[in-house]
Motif scaffolding. Structure first.
Motif, PDB file in Angstrom:
ATOM      1  N   UNK A 173       7.342 -28.962 -32.922  1.00  0.00           N
ATOM      2  CA  UNK A 173       7.034 -29.881 -34.351  1.00  0.00           C
ATOM      3  C   UNK A 173       7.737 -31.084 -34.394  1.00  0.00           C
ATOM      4  N   UNK A 174       8.835 -30.930 -33.884  1.00  0.00           N
ATOM      5  CA  UNK A 174       9.987 -32.033 -33.705  1.00  0.00           C
ATOM      6  C   UNK A 174       9.674 -33.202 -32.580  1.00  0.00           C
ATOM      7  N   UNK A 175       8.579 -32.784 -32.052  1.00  0.00           N
ATOM      8  CA  UNK A 175       8.314 -33.783 -30.508  1.00  0.00           C
ATOM      9  C   UNK A 175       9.048 -33.585 -29.497  1.00  0.00           C
ATOM     10  N   UNK A 176       9.771 -32.378 -29.330  1.00  0.00           N
ATOM     11  CA  UNK A 176      10.346 -32.181 -28.099  1.00  0.00           C
ATOM     12  C   UNK A 176       9.348 -31.539 -27.063  1.00  0.00           C
ATOM     13  N   UNK A 177       9.445 -31.901 -26.006  1.00  0.00           N
ATOM     14  CA  UNK A 177       8.673 -31.819 -24.761  1.00  0.00           C
ATOM     15  C   UNK A 177       8.890 -30.280 -23.846  1.00  0.00           C
ATOM     16  N   UNK A 178      10.099 -30.302 -23.460  1.00  0.00           N
ATOM     17  CA  UNK A 178      10.615 -29.610 -22.354  1.00  0.00           C
ATOM     18  C   UNK A 178      12.078 -29.190 -22.791  1.00  0.00           C
ATOM     19  N   UNK A 223       7.299 -27.256 -22.448  1.00  0.00           N
ATOM     20  CA  UNK A 223       7.413 -26.978 -20.753  1.00  0.00           C
ATOM     21  C   UNK A 223       8.967 -26.348 -20.811  1.00  0.00           C
ATOM     22  N   UNK A 224       8.987 -25.212 -20.027  1.00  0.00           N
ATOM     23  CA  UNK A 224      10.348 -24.660 -19.829  1.00  0.00           C
ATOM     24  C   UNK A 224      10.572 -24.992 -18.287  1.00  0.00           C
ATOM     25  N   UNK A 225      11.996 -25.688 -18.301  1.00  0.00           N
ATOM     26  CA  UNK A 225      12.481 -25.747 -16.921  1.00  0.00           C
ATOM     27  C   UNK A 225      13.668 -25.015 -16.787  1.00  0.00           C
ATOM     28  N   UNK A 226      13.635 -23.641 -16.018  1.00  0.00           N
ATOM     29  CA  UNK A 226      14.757 -22.946 -15.857  1.00  0.00           C
ATOM     30  C   UNK A 226      15.706 -23.599 -14.958  1.00  0.00           C
ATOM     31  N   UNK A 303      15.555 -36.796 -10.826  1.00  0.00           N
ATOM     32  CA  UNK A 303      14.914 -36.929 -12.013  1.00  0.00           C
ATOM     33  C   UNK A 303      15.623 -36.324 -13.294  1.00  0.00           C
ATOM     34  N   UNK A 304      15.257 -36.865 -14.338  1.00  0.00           N
ATOM     35  CA  UNK A 304      15.952 -36.058 -15.683  1.00  0.00           C
ATOM     36  C   UNK A 304      14.857 -34.813 -16.004  1.00  0.00           C
ATOM     37  N   UNK A 305      15.149 -34.180 -16.927  1.00  0.00           N
ATOM     38  CA  UNK A 305      14.392 -33.301 -17.254  1.00  0.00           C
ATOM     39  C   UNK A 305      13.221 -33.581 -17.870  1.00  0.00           C
ATOM     40  N   UNK A 306      12.962 -34.499 -18.600  1.00  0.00           N
ATOM     41  CA  UNK A 306      11.814 -35.208 -19.131  1.00  0.00           C
ATOM     42  C   UNK A 306      11.024 -35.671 -18.146  1.00  0.00           C
ATOM     43  N   UNK A 307      11.560 -36.348 -16.920  1.00  0.00           N
ATOM     44  CA  UNK A 307      10.829 -36.905 -15.921  1.00  0.00           C
ATOM     45  C   UNK A 307      10.117 -35.707 -15.061  1.00  0.00           C
ATOM     46  N   UNK A 308      10.842 -34.579 -14.926  1.00  0.00           N
ATOM     47  CA  UNK A 308      10.590 -33.423 -14.276  1.00  0.00           C
ATOM     48  C   UNK A 308       9.258 -32.932 -15.001  1.00  0.00           C
ATOM     49  N   UNK A 309       9.280 -32.763 -16.090  1.00  0.00           N
ATOM     50  CA  UNK A 309       8.207 -32.267 -16.960  1.00  0.00           C
ATOM     51  C   UNK A 309       6.862 -33.278 -17.003  1.00  0.00           C
ATOM     52  N   UNK A 310       7.234 -34.573 -16.908  1.00  0.00           N
ATOM     53  CA  UNK A 310       6.047 -35.735 -16.832  1.00  0.00           C
ATOM     54  C   UNK A 310       5.430 -35.444 -15.631  1.00  0.00           C
TER      55      UNK A 310
END
Length: 313
Positions: A173-178, A223-226, A303-310
């Motif tokens: 809800x706060x706009x977090x993606x990963x 998205x969860x990145x372990x 990559x960053x976490x956001x880039x990996x999720x993208x």
């Protein structure tokens, strides 16, 4: 096997005294906390030299004094704390240098490499503990996002303090993606007591086990990145492990990610380098150098976490 290159992701829990204030360990780690600003500077220099972007998961209260506007709201009720807000380091006489460090963000932003600034909560609240209500989680996440926005940051990534994962819907809800998930090892994912996890963790280091490759996956609207591997400090017993274990394991993890097309996700706290700063920075640099060699031949992307999720989406 994957048709694309593997990925190397580094995430850093950037917290200073916020990481241990509720368990009474500030004095134990104080020397390392005081080293953190210099360690951040050293890490930034290495990341620039090897052109590796990282995800810095920052506790929002590092950037704001207790006189700020984001402190009030519902509190969690944890059995080991007699009042969450009353125990905050900024309210209990802890040296300001141990909990207020906006210059750390300035240093990260000064880098040539384009780092990601994510969130590690506002007060390091453990969202996944039973005592954390949804209202308390909403307060914590909203305050962290607001402080980030005040500094011109639109956070996309979240690292749960102590890997206590909960209230993912609040993050969405706060706009977090990963968010960073627990390490991809059975003893990290099972509901084991902390003490029960220590023997297999030591065994991993002693046997130089190759860390797993991981992939982002959909969980609770995010998205969860372990994690793949913790870059261990040289204290709390880890000084007795093989001195070359960390490097050997990380190199093997990078090679595995390159071969599988997966992600090698290395994580740690900057202050953990404070107990043997020179040696740990040397080991970490050797890991970055190996990642650089794999990046040069196109088998690894940094990559960053956001880039990996993208990339996953």
């Amino acid at each position: 096997m994957s048709e694309g290159p593997g990925a190397f992701v580094v995430s850093l829990d950037t917290e200073l005294a916020w990481g241990t204030f509720d368990v009474g360990k500030i004095e134990r780690y104080e020397p390392a906390y005081r080293e953190t600003r210099g360690i951040v500077d050293d890490l930034c220099a290495l990341f620039d030299e090897y052109e590796v972007p990282a995800t810095w998961a920052v506790v929002g209260h590092l950037l704001e004094d207790c006189e700020g506007t984001h402190a009030a709201g519902p509190e969690p009720t944890y059995p080991w704390v007699d009042g969450w807000d009353d125990t905050l380091p900024c309210r209990t006489g802890v040296d300001r240098d141990l909990w207020y460090a906006p210059e750390v963000l300035d240093r990260i932003r000064s880098c040539t490499v384009d780092h990601e600034v994510g969130l590690h909560g506002y007060t390091h609240m453990l969202l996944g503990e039973p005592g954390c209500t949804r209202a308390a989680a909403e307060r914590e996440v909203a305050a962290a996002v607001d402080v980030a926005n005040d500094h011109g940051i639109d956070p996309q990534s979240y690292v749960f303090p102590r890997n206590r994962i909960g209230h993912r819907d609040v993050l969405a809800d706060a706009g977090i993606e990963v968010y960073r998930g627990r390490d991809a090892r059975w003893f990290e994912r099972w509901a084991l007591p902390s003490l029960a996890r220590k023997p297999p963790r030591y065994l991993e280091e002693a046997l130089h086990r190759t860390p797993p490759s991981v992939w982002p996956r959909e969980r609770g609207g995010l998205l969860e990145l372990p994690g793949s591997q913790v870059f261990r400090p040289y204290h709390d017993g880890w000084q007795w492990t093989h001195p070359d274990s960390q490097r050997r394991r990380a190199v093997a993890g990078l090679n595995r990610a390159a071969a599988t097309g997966g992600v090698f996700h290395l994580r740690f706290h900057p202050f953990d380098l404070g107990f043997d700063r020179g040696r740990l920075l040397e080991v970490f640099e050797s890991i970055l150098a190996h990642a650089e060699s794999l990046s040069a031949d196109g088998s690894i992307a940094t990559l960053t976490m956001a880039e990996a999720s993208t990339r996953h989406r």
